[in-house]
Design a protein around this motif. Structure first.
Motif, PDB file in Angstrom:
ATOM      1  N   LEU A  33       0.853  -1.185   0.000  1.00  0.00           N
ATOM      2  CA  LEU A  33       0.000   0.000   0.000  1.00  0.00           C
ATOM      3  C   LEU A  33       0.888   1.235   0.000  1.00  0.00           C
ATOM      4  O   LEU A  33       1.592   1.511   0.978  1.00  0.00           O
ATOM      5  CB  LEU A  33      -0.920   0.024   1.219  1.00  0.00           C
ATOM      6  N   VAL A  34       0.872   1.969  -1.099  1.00  0.00           N
ATOM      7  CA  VAL A  34       1.689   3.177  -1.233  1.00  0.00           C
ATOM      8  C   VAL A  34       0.936   4.363  -0.640  1.00  0.00           C
ATOM      9  O   VAL A  34      -0.201   4.648  -1.026  1.00  0.00           O
ATOM     10  CB  VAL A  34       2.036   3.454  -2.708  1.00  0.00           C
ATOM     11  N   ILE A  35       1.577   5.031   0.319  1.00  0.00           N
ATOM     12  CA  ILE A  35       1.044   6.260   0.892  1.00  0.00           C
ATOM     13  C   ILE A  35       1.871   7.409   0.304  1.00  0.00           C
ATOM     14  O   ILE A  35       3.079   7.475   0.520  1.00  0.00           O
ATOM     15  CB  ILE A  35       1.135   6.252   2.426  1.00  0.00           C
ATOM     16  N   PRO A  36       1.253   8.306  -0.466  1.00  0.00           N
ATOM     17  CA  PRO A  36       2.025   9.300  -1.219  1.00  0.00           C
ATOM     18  C   PRO A  36       2.427  10.549  -0.433  1.00  0.00           C
ATOM     19  O   PRO A  36       2.654  11.593  -1.023  1.00  0.00           O
ATOM     20  CB  PRO A  36       1.085   9.647  -2.372  1.00  0.00           C
ATOM     21  N   PHE A  37       2.514  10.416   0.880  1.00  0.00           N
ATOM     22  CA  PHE A  37       2.939  11.521   1.731  1.00  0.00           C
ATOM     23  C   PHE A  37       3.878  10.996   2.816  1.00  0.00           C
ATOM     24  O   PHE A  37       4.010   9.783   3.000  1.00  0.00           O
ATOM     25  CB  PHE A  37       1.728  12.226   2.352  1.00  0.00           C
ATOM     26  N   THR A  38       4.506  11.917   3.521  1.00  0.00           N
ATOM     27  CA  THR A  38       5.446  11.552   4.568  1.00  0.00           C
ATOM     28  C   THR A  38       4.726  10.917   5.758  1.00  0.00           C
ATOM     29  O   THR A  38       3.521  11.100   5.929  1.00  0.00           O
ATOM     30  CB  THR A  38       6.202  12.799   5.069  1.00  0.00           C
ATOM     31  N   LEU A  54      -7.087  -4.363   6.653  1.00  0.00           N
ATOM     32  CA  LEU A  54      -7.212  -5.012   5.347  1.00  0.00           C
ATOM     33  C   LEU A  54      -6.366  -6.277   5.303  1.00  0.00           C
ATOM     34  O   LEU A  54      -6.801  -7.313   4.776  1.00  0.00           O
ATOM     35  CB  LEU A  54      -6.787  -4.046   4.239  1.00  0.00           C
ATOM     36  N   GLY A  55      -5.162  -6.215   5.868  1.00  0.00           N
ATOM     37  CA  GLY A  55      -4.310  -7.402   5.904  1.00  0.00           C
ATOM     38  C   GLY A  55      -4.964  -8.544   6.673  1.00  0.00           C
ATOM     39  O   GLY A  55      -4.882  -9.716   6.266  1.00  0.00           O
ATOM     40  N   ALA A  56      -5.623  -8.226   7.767  1.00  0.00           N
ATOM     41  CA  ALA A  56      -6.302  -9.257   8.558  1.00  0.00           C
ATOM     42  C   ALA A  56      -7.411  -9.923   7.754  1.00  0.00           C
ATOM     43  O   ALA A  56      -7.637 -11.130   7.855  1.00  0.00           O
ATOM     44  CB  ALA A  56      -6.868  -8.637   9.830  1.00  0.00           C
ATOM     45  N   ARG A  57      -8.087  -9.146   6.916  1.00  0.00           N
ATOM     46  CA  ARG A  57      -9.184  -9.690   6.122  1.00  0.00           C
ATOM     47  C   ARG A  57      -8.662 -10.496   4.929  1.00  0.00           C
ATOM     48  O   ARG A  57      -9.277 -11.483   4.530  1.00  0.00           O
ATOM     49  CB  ARG A  57     -10.097  -8.565   5.630  1.00  0.00           C
ATOM     50  N   LEU A  58      -7.544 -10.072   4.345  1.00  0.00           N
ATOM     51  CA  LEU A  58      -7.011 -10.754   3.168  1.00  0.00           C
ATOM     52  C   LEU A  58      -6.199 -11.993   3.524  1.00  0.00           C
ATOM     53  O   LEU A  58      -5.944 -12.841   2.663  1.00  0.00           O
ATOM     54  CB  LEU A  58      -6.145  -9.800   2.354  1.00  0.00           C
ATOM     55  N   GLY A  59      -5.739 -12.076   4.769  1.00  0.00           N
ATOM     56  CA  GLY A  59      -4.886 -13.195   5.153  1.00  0.00           C
ATOM     57  C   GLY A  59      -3.459 -13.047   4.675  1.00  0.00           C
ATOM     58  O   GLY A  59      -2.686 -14.014   4.665  1.00  0.00           O
ATOM     59  N   GLN A  60      -3.094 -11.847   4.265  1.00  0.00           N
ATOM     60  CA  GLN A  60      -1.727 -11.523   3.842  1.00  0.00           C
ATOM     61  C   GLN A  60      -1.370 -10.147   4.397  1.00  0.00           C
ATOM     62  O   GLN A  60      -2.239  -9.273   4.506  1.00  0.00           O
ATOM     63  CB  GLN A  60      -1.607 -11.481   2.312  1.00  0.00           C
ATOM     64  N   PRO A  61      -0.098  -9.921   4.751  1.00  0.00           N
ATOM     65  CA  PRO A  61       0.280  -8.590   5.226  1.00  0.00           C
ATOM     66  C   PRO A  61       0.058  -7.533   4.150  1.00  0.00           C
ATOM     67  O   PRO A  61       0.278  -7.787   2.959  1.00  0.00           O
ATOM     68  CB  PRO A  61       1.775  -8.736   5.540  1.00  0.00           C
ATOM     69  N   VAL A  62      -0.395  -6.366   4.579  1.00  0.00           N
ATOM     70  CA  VAL A  62      -0.458  -5.205   3.686  1.00  0.00           C
ATOM     71  C   VAL A  62       0.644  -4.270   4.163  1.00  0.00           C
ATOM     72  O   VAL A  62       0.556  -3.693   5.243  1.00  0.00           O
ATOM     73  CB  VAL A  62      -1.840  -4.526   3.722  1.00  0.00           C
ATOM     74  N   VAL A  63       1.693  -4.171   3.368  1.00  0.00           N
ATOM     75  CA  VAL A  63       2.907  -3.457   3.755  1.00  0.00           C
ATOM     76  C   VAL A  63       2.838  -2.012   3.281  1.00  0.00           C
ATOM     77  O   VAL A  63       2.641  -1.751   2.088  1.00  0.00           O
ATOM     78  CB  VAL A  63       4.153  -4.148   3.168  1.00  0.00           C
ATOM     79  N   VAL A  64       2.993  -1.098   4.197  1.00  0.00           N
ATOM     80  CA  VAL A  64       2.920   0.332   3.871  1.00  0.00           C
ATOM     81  C   VAL A  64       4.263   0.820   3.350  1.00  0.00           C
ATOM     82  O   VAL A  64       5.322   0.492   3.895  1.00  0.00           O
ATOM     83  CB  VAL A  64       2.513   1.148   5.112  1.00  0.00           C
ATOM     84  N   GLU A  65       4.214   1.628   2.298  1.00  0.00           N
ATOM     85  CA  GLU A  65       5.418   2.237   1.719  1.00  0.00           C
ATOM     86  C   GLU A  65       5.135   3.716   1.456  1.00  0.00           C
ATOM     87  O   GLU A  65       4.257   4.045   0.662  1.00  0.00           O
ATOM     88  CB  GLU A  65       5.797   1.534   0.417  1.00  0.00           C
ATOM     89  N   ASN A  66       5.837   4.606   2.132  1.00  0.00           N
ATOM     90  CA  ASN A  66       5.673   6.045   1.913  1.00  0.00           C
ATOM     91  C   ASN A  66       6.490   6.485   0.708  1.00  0.00           C
ATOM     92  O   ASN A  66       7.696   6.234   0.651  1.00  0.00           O
ATOM     93  CB  ASN A  66       6.106   6.832   3.143  1.00  0.00           C
ATOM     94  N   ARG A  67       5.824   7.144  -0.260  1.00  0.00           N
ATOM     95  CA  ARG A  67       6.500   7.688  -1.450  1.00  0.00           C
ATOM     96  C   ARG A  67       6.011   9.123  -1.644  1.00  0.00           C
ATOM     97  O   ARG A  67       5.169   9.390  -2.498  1.00  0.00           O
ATOM     98  CB  ARG A  67       6.203   6.843  -2.689  1.00  0.00           C
TER      99      ARG A  67
END
Length: 329
Positions: A33-38, A54-67
């Protein structure tokens, strides 16, 4: 040769079930998951809370990345150009989803058609604030101060094209107050400068500025929602403060690369709607002054409803930008 041709002709038939299984198995690995702010602002906070649920519902980690960069355009373009496989998503804001198309004009590195609407997570009013030492204690006094001072006053926001930016441009249009924009790279540096009195007034999303308003480090003059914020109940709305018809909220949702497979988009849409309704997410966002999307009759969100919402928001803020001349030079 005949066997070779039969093998080639049979290959698509053999591959098709495999492709279907791969699509059905989504997600088979972590989602980005790309977050386009600091980090630290409302966008980051909302994105990280949503990623966890969302990760809990999908059964996979949702990894945050700030760009961060260019009012969110750097991160949004990255997602628009990413592989459309459902593994790269954008936490969109009112800026990257609507305002930037008007503010940046021909400089926009992507188009609305490059990103698919997934769902709206939450809406957040903004708050108009001044340093505690300011002479302005009401919106009327702030407007009078701006008109009396040669050159007007400076206002700070989290950046060009942000919801606070266009809110202040609308404020200037409605009050005729002379204002000069001082954009920062996110809410945190703007709030620091505002508390130090190096800008006259600030506009920000309620969640990232709430603590400073509550403890007296900043003085809240008005909020921008249709009704008073439950977390700042003593602060009037802009309408109550004397600006009829003034209403503006920031919002946050998810977008994906445009060519994302329809079954994956449908699954994501259902899960994002479930996250927005999730009591853990909802209660935490409510503590910060946010509320539910309310795009569908039952108060939720779908990809189709979010797409219609995005189109309406682009039209609304394009008009404000045109009237105010708030362009990136």
């Amino acid at each position: 040769m005949r066997l070779h041709r039969r093998a080639l002709l049979g290959a698509p038939l053999l591959a098709a079930p495999g492709l279907a299984r791969a699509q059905e198995a989504w997600p088979a690995r972590p989602v980005r998951l790309v977050i386009p702010f600091t980090p630290a602002g409302t966008t980051d906070l909302t994105g990280r809370l949503a990623a966890e649920r969302l990760g809990a519902r999908l059964g996979q980690p949702v990894v945050v990345e700030n760009r961060p960069g260019a009012g969110g355009n750097v991160g949004a373009e990255f997602v628009a150009r990413a592989e459309p496989d459902g593994y790269t998503l954008l936490l969109t804001t009112i800026g990257t989803g609507a305002i930037n198309f008007a503010v940046y004009g021909d400089r926009m590195p992507y188009r609305p058609a490059d990103l698919a609407a997934v769902g709206l997570l939450t809406r957040v009013p903004n708050v108009l604030m001044v340093p505690p030492g300011s002479a302005a204690r009401t919106v009327a006094e702030l407007v009078a101060l701006a008109k009396a001072r040669p050159g007007g006053i400076n206002y700070g926001t989290a950046g060009i094209g942000s919801s606070p930016h266009v809110c202040m441009e609308l404020f200037g249009l409605e009050t005729k107050a002379p204002l000069t924009h001082v954009p920062y790279r996110g809410s945190a540096p703007m709030l620091t400068e505002l508390m130090a009195g190096r800008v006259d007034v600030g506009m920000d999303n309620i969640p990232s500025s709430l603590a400073f308003c509550r403890d007296g480090q900043l003085r809240a003059l008005a909020t921008t929602g249709a009704k008073r914020s439950a977390v700042l109940p003593d602060v009037p709305t802009m309408r109550e403060a004397g600006i009829p018809g003034f209403e503006a909220t920031a919002w946050f949702g998810l977008l994906a690369p445009a060519a994302i497979p329809k079954p994956v988009l449908a699954r994501l849409g259902r899960e994002v709607d479930a996250v927005a309704r999730d009591p853990a997410f909802r209660d935490r966002m409510a503590e910060l002054g946010a509320d539910l999307p309310g795009l569908t009759p039952d108060g939720g969100s779908t990809p189709e409803a979010f797409e219609a919402f995005l189109a309406a928001e682009r039209g609304r803020w394009a008009d404000v930008v045109r009237r105010s001349g708030a362009k990136v030079e």
